[in-house]
Motif scaffolding. Structure first.
Motif, PDB file in Angstrom:
ATOM      1  N   ARG A  71       0.628  -1.087   0.198  1.00 38.11           N
ATOM      2  CA  ARG A  71       0.142  -0.137   0.063  1.00 38.11           C
ATOM      3  C   ARG A  71       0.720   1.315   0.018  1.00 38.11           C
ATOM      4  O   ARG A  71       0.725   2.183  -0.762  1.00 38.11           O
ATOM      5  N   ILE A  72       1.821   1.355   0.802  1.00 44.28           N
ATOM      6  CA  ILE A  72       2.682   2.594   0.942  1.00 44.28           C
ATOM      7  C   ILE A  72       4.050   2.378   0.840  1.00 44.28           C
ATOM      8  O   ILE A  72       4.885   3.429   0.914  1.00 44.28           O
ATOM      9  N   GLY A  73       4.582   1.216   0.474  1.00 48.47           N
ATOM     10  CA  GLY A  73       5.831   0.894   0.322  1.00 48.47           C
ATOM     11  C   GLY A  73       6.531   1.755  -0.849  1.00 48.47           C
ATOM     12  O   GLY A  73       7.777   2.147  -0.675  1.00 48.47           O
ATOM     13  N   ARG A  74       5.825   1.890  -1.787  1.00 50.96           N
ATOM     14  CA  ARG A  74       6.527   2.709  -3.117  1.00 50.96           C
ATOM     15  C   ARG A  74       6.808   4.137  -2.599  1.00 50.96           C
ATOM     16  O   ARG A  74       7.558   4.837  -3.340  1.00 50.96           O
ATOM     17  N   ARG A  75       6.006   4.715  -1.544  1.00 49.96           N
ATOM     18  CA  ARG A  75       6.369   5.975  -1.079  1.00 49.96           C
ATOM     19  C   ARG A  75       7.864   6.242  -0.098  1.00 49.96           C
ATOM     20  O   ARG A  75       8.175   7.229   0.274  1.00 49.96           O
ATOM     21  N   LEU A  76       8.119   5.051   0.241  1.00 51.75           N
ATOM     22  CA  LEU A  76       9.544   5.064   1.073  1.00 51.75           C
ATOM     23  C   LEU A  76      10.489   5.279   0.427  1.00 51.75           C
ATOM     24  O   LEU A  76      10.696   4.899  -0.697  1.00 51.75           O
ATOM     25  N   PRO A  77      11.374   6.341   0.768  1.00 53.93           N
ATOM     26  CA  PRO A  77      12.544   6.658   0.039  1.00 53.93           C
ATOM     27  C   PRO A  77      13.546   5.544   0.064  1.00 53.93           C
ATOM     28  O   PRO A  77      14.130   5.000   0.891  1.00 53.93           O
ATOM     29  N   PRO A  78      13.657   4.899  -1.039  1.00 59.65           N
ATOM     30  CA  PRO A  78      14.414   3.815  -1.354  1.00 59.65           C
ATOM     31  C   PRO A  78      16.085   4.153  -0.951  1.00 59.65           C
ATOM     32  O   PRO A  78      16.792   3.249  -0.516  1.00 59.65           O
ATOM     33  N   PRO A  79      16.646   5.254  -0.982  1.00 60.19           N
ATOM     34  CA  PRO A  79      17.917   5.374  -0.528  1.00 60.19           C
ATOM     35  C   PRO A  79      18.051   5.164   0.716  1.00 60.19           C
ATOM     36  O   PRO A  79      19.117   4.554   1.532  1.00 60.19           O
ATOM     37  N   LEU A  80      16.999   5.710   1.763  1.00 59.48           N
ATOM     38  CA  LEU A  80      16.979   5.328   3.324  1.00 59.48           C
ATOM     39  C   LEU A  80      16.897   3.791   3.579  1.00 59.48           C
ATOM     40  O   LEU A  80      17.672   3.519   4.546  1.00 59.48           O
ATOM     41  N   LEU A  81      16.008   3.285   2.799  1.00 60.36           N
ATOM     42  CA  LEU A  81      15.849   1.793   3.086  1.00 60.36           C
ATOM     43  C   LEU A  81      17.032   0.893   2.783  1.00 60.36           C
ATOM     44  O   LEU A  81      17.469   0.320   3.337  1.00 60.36           O
ATOM     45  N   ARG A  82      17.770   1.323   1.614  1.00 52.57           N
ATOM     46  CA  ARG A  82      19.058   0.413   1.291  1.00 52.57           C
ATOM     47  C   ARG A  82      19.937   0.917   2.481  1.00 52.57           C
ATOM     48  O   ARG A  82      20.973   0.068   2.870  1.00 52.57           O
ATOM     49  N   ALA A  83      20.241   1.978   2.878  1.00 50.17           N
ATOM     50  CA  ALA A  83      21.078   2.618   3.807  1.00 50.17           C
ATOM     51  C   ALA A  83      20.928   1.517   5.097  1.00 50.17           C
ATOM     52  O   ALA A  83      21.816   1.089   5.900  1.00 50.17           O
ATOM     53  N   VAL A  84      19.724   1.688   5.676  1.00 50.04           N
ATOM     54  CA  VAL A  84      19.236   0.770   6.985  1.00 50.04           C
ATOM     55  C   VAL A  84      19.762  -0.892   6.659  1.00 50.04           C
ATOM     56  O   VAL A  84      20.086  -1.322   7.458  1.00 50.04           O
ATOM     57  N   ILE A  85      19.136  -1.241   5.497  1.00 53.37           N
ATOM     58  CA  ILE A  85      19.392  -2.602   5.100  1.00 53.37           C
ATOM     59  C   ILE A  85      21.086  -2.970   5.115  1.00 53.37           C
ATOM     60  O   ILE A  85      21.379  -3.793   5.674  1.00 53.37           O
ATOM     61  N   ALA A  86      21.706  -2.051   4.520  1.00 50.85           N
ATOM     62  CA  ALA A  86      23.178  -2.214   4.431  1.00 50.85           C
ATOM     63  C   ALA A  86      23.900  -2.230   5.817  1.00 50.85           C
ATOM     64  O   ALA A  86      24.784  -2.903   6.236  1.00 50.85           O
ATOM     65  N   THR A  87      23.427  -1.193   6.762  1.00 56.29           N
ATOM     66  CA  THR A  87      23.981  -0.920   8.224  1.00 56.29           C
ATOM     67  C   THR A  87      23.601  -2.364   9.045  1.00 56.29           C
ATOM     68  O   THR A  87      24.468  -2.843   9.702  1.00 56.29           O
ATOM     69  N   ILE A  88      22.307  -2.710   8.876  1.00 57.16           N
ATOM     70  CA  ILE A  88      21.997  -4.033   9.645  1.00 57.16           C
ATOM     71  C   ILE A  88      22.740  -5.375   9.030  1.00 57.16           C
ATOM     72  O   ILE A  88      23.225  -6.039   9.868  1.00 57.16           O
ATOM     73  N   GLY A  89      23.120  -5.113   7.837  1.00 56.58           N
ATOM     74  CA  GLY A  89      23.921  -6.447   7.363  1.00 56.58           C
ATOM     75  C   GLY A  89      25.095  -6.356   7.784  1.00 56.58           C
ATOM     76  O   GLY A  89      26.005  -7.498   8.044  1.00 56.58           O
ATOM     77  N   VAL A  90      25.842  -5.194   7.492  1.00 55.29           N
ATOM     78  CA  VAL A  90      27.228  -5.230   8.337  1.00 55.29           C
ATOM     79  C   VAL A  90      27.421  -5.616   9.776  1.00 55.29           C
ATOM     80  O   VAL A  90      28.127  -6.211  10.154  1.00 55.29           O
ATOM     81  N   VAL A  91      26.223  -5.050  10.411  1.00 56.01           N
ATOM     82  CA  VAL A  91      26.182  -5.284  12.141  1.00 56.01           C
ATOM     83  C   VAL A  91      26.191  -6.866  12.182  1.00 56.01           C
ATOM     84  O   VAL A  91      26.906  -7.363  13.000  1.00 56.01           O
ATOM     85  N   ALA A  92      25.325  -7.575  11.329  1.00 49.65           N
ATOM     86  CA  ALA A  92      25.231  -8.934  11.344  1.00 49.65           C
ATOM     87  C   ALA A  92      26.414  -9.860  11.038  1.00 49.65           C
ATOM     88  O   ALA A  92      27.015 -10.661  11.762  1.00 49.65           O
ATOM     89  N   ILE A  93      27.353  -9.131  10.077  1.00 48.02           N
ATOM     90  CA  ILE A  93      28.447  -9.989   9.590  1.00 48.02           C
ATOM     91  C   ILE A  93      29.722  -9.492  10.734  1.00 48.02           C
ATOM     92  O   ILE A  93      30.189 -10.568  11.097  1.00 48.02           O
ATOM     93  N   VAL A  94      29.535  -8.416  11.233  1.00 50.18           N
ATOM     94  CA  VAL A  94      30.754  -8.178  12.192  1.00 50.18           C
ATOM     95  C   VAL A  94      30.247  -8.933  13.424  1.00 50.18           C
ATOM     96  O   VAL A  94      31.104  -9.819  14.079  1.00 50.18           O
ATOM     97  N   ARG A  95      28.959  -9.153  13.916  1.00 51.64           N
ATOM     98  CA  ARG A  95      28.460 -10.064  15.033  1.00 51.64           C
ATOM     99  C   ARG A  95      28.831 -11.598  14.622  1.00 51.64           C
ATOM    100  O   ARG A  95      29.393 -12.262  15.824  1.00 51.64           O
ATOM    101  N   MET A  96      28.694 -12.217  13.361  1.00 53.39           N
ATOM    102  CA  MET A  96      28.931 -13.655  13.258  1.00 53.39           C
ATOM    103  C   MET A  96      30.518 -13.745  13.228  1.00 53.39           C
ATOM    104  O   MET A  96      30.770 -14.712  13.526  1.00 53.39           O
ATOM    105  N   LEU A  97      31.117 -12.778  12.657  1.00 51.99           N
ATOM    106  CA  LEU A  97      32.504 -13.030  12.487  1.00 51.99           C
ATOM    107  C   LEU A  97      33.295 -12.718  14.028  1.00 51.99           C
ATOM    108  O   LEU A  97      34.187 -13.621  14.167  1.00 51.99           O
ATOM    109  N   PHE A  98      32.992 -12.093  14.825  1.00 50.33           N
ATOM    110  CA  PHE A  98      33.682 -11.740  15.912  1.00 50.33           C
ATOM    111  C   PHE A  98      32.929 -11.573  17.075  1.00 50.33           C
ATOM    112  O   PHE A  98      33.251 -11.467  18.281  1.00 50.33           O
ATOM    113  N   GLY A  99      31.657 -11.936  17.050  1.00 49.50           N
ATOM    114  CA  GLY A  99      30.584 -12.206  18.162  1.00 49.50           C
ATOM    115  C   GLY A  99      30.875 -13.118  19.391  1.00 49.50           C
ATOM    116  O   GLY A  99      31.563 -14.218  18.801  1.00 49.50           O
TER     117      GLY A  99
END
Length: 255
Positions: A227-255
């Motif tokens: 319904r409203i996903g097309r209105r979400l700013p794609p750059p912001l979504l990608r930035a959030v996803i990338a940040t969470i992904g990097v956190v997951a990688i760090v946690r799995m490698l060094f957690g």
């Protein structure tokens, strides 16, 4: 499960359902969230697969208008996705858990890269359509590539949707929103196939209450995404996803 954990997983499910419908990388939110609460990687992956089925279903329902007339395309591509996802899910169960723990950081990293490169895929497809080009549907190459994304989806699946949008956008003469609708159907098929394999083979290893909470959030997220996903700013979504992904990688490698 504590109340805090329930709320966090529920919200992660909402975010994933929305992102999967719009972008196709929701597992980069939910999988790291489950890891942060101490779930082993393989258990987290299986629980995640089961929980996100509901979000895929609501997302497909939300795109039903864009899918009108696409039955012939889906009849060719759904079987390829199903076979690929079955192979990927069985690989997850057959390979040692240590292999998953080594491979998943690489897959998350690949997913982050695909999310960040997503605009290039979409822009390239848009330029070809604007120039009047009608990409020819390759009857062998397209199902093969879609089947390979199904293997990835059955094994892990984060950013499978981004891969699909890139492939379908380049090889199908369809508007981008139609491509996104087809992507949602194929993503649901891959997700549901892997979830069914996990339930049948190792159902006792799935965190069922967590999957229920995650699924409830994902169901709502799929509706919101359509319904409203097309209105979400794609750059912001990608930035959030990338940040969470990097956190997951760090946690799995060094957690």
């Amino acid at each position: 499960m504590s109340l805090f954990e329930v709320v966090c997983i529920l919200l992660a499910g909402v975010a994933a359902g929305t992102i999967n419908t719009v972008v196709g990388a929701g597992s980069l939110v939910t999988f790291p969230t489950l890891l942060l609460f101490g779930y082993p990687p393989v258990v987290a992956n299986m629980t995640n697969a089961v929980g996100l089925v509901a979000g895929g279903a609501s997302g497909v329902h939300g795109y039903r208008r864009e899918l009108a007339g696409e039955a012939p395309t889906l009849r060719r591509l759904v079987p390829a996705t199903l076979v690929g996802a079955l192979a990927g899910a069985l690989l997850l169960l057959v390979l040692p858990a240590e292999v998953f723990e080594v491979v998943v950081p690489l897959l998350i990293g690949l997913g982050v890269v695909l999310v960040l490169l997503g605009p290039r895929f979409k822009a390239r497809a848009a330029r070809r359509r604007a120039a009047g080009a009608t990409p020819r549907t390759h009857r062998v190459a397209l199902p093969l590539l879609v089947g390979l994304t199904g293997v990835y989806g059955g094994y892990f699946g984060a950013a499978q949707g981004v891969l699909l949008v890139g492939i379908l956008g380049a090889m199908l003469p369809a508007p981008l929103q139609t491509v996104n609708g087809i992507k949602n159907v194929l993503g649901l098929v891959a997700n549901a196939t892997s979830a069914l394999v996990f339930v049948v083979v190792v159902g006792s290893d799935i965190a069922w209450w967590t999957a229920l909470v995650l699924g409830t959030g994902a169901l709502l997220g799929g509706v919101l995404g359509a319904r409203i996903g097309r209105r979400l700013p794609p750059p912001l979504l990608r930035a959030v996803i990338a940040t969470i992904g990097v956190v997951a990688i760090v946690r799995m490698l060094f957690g």
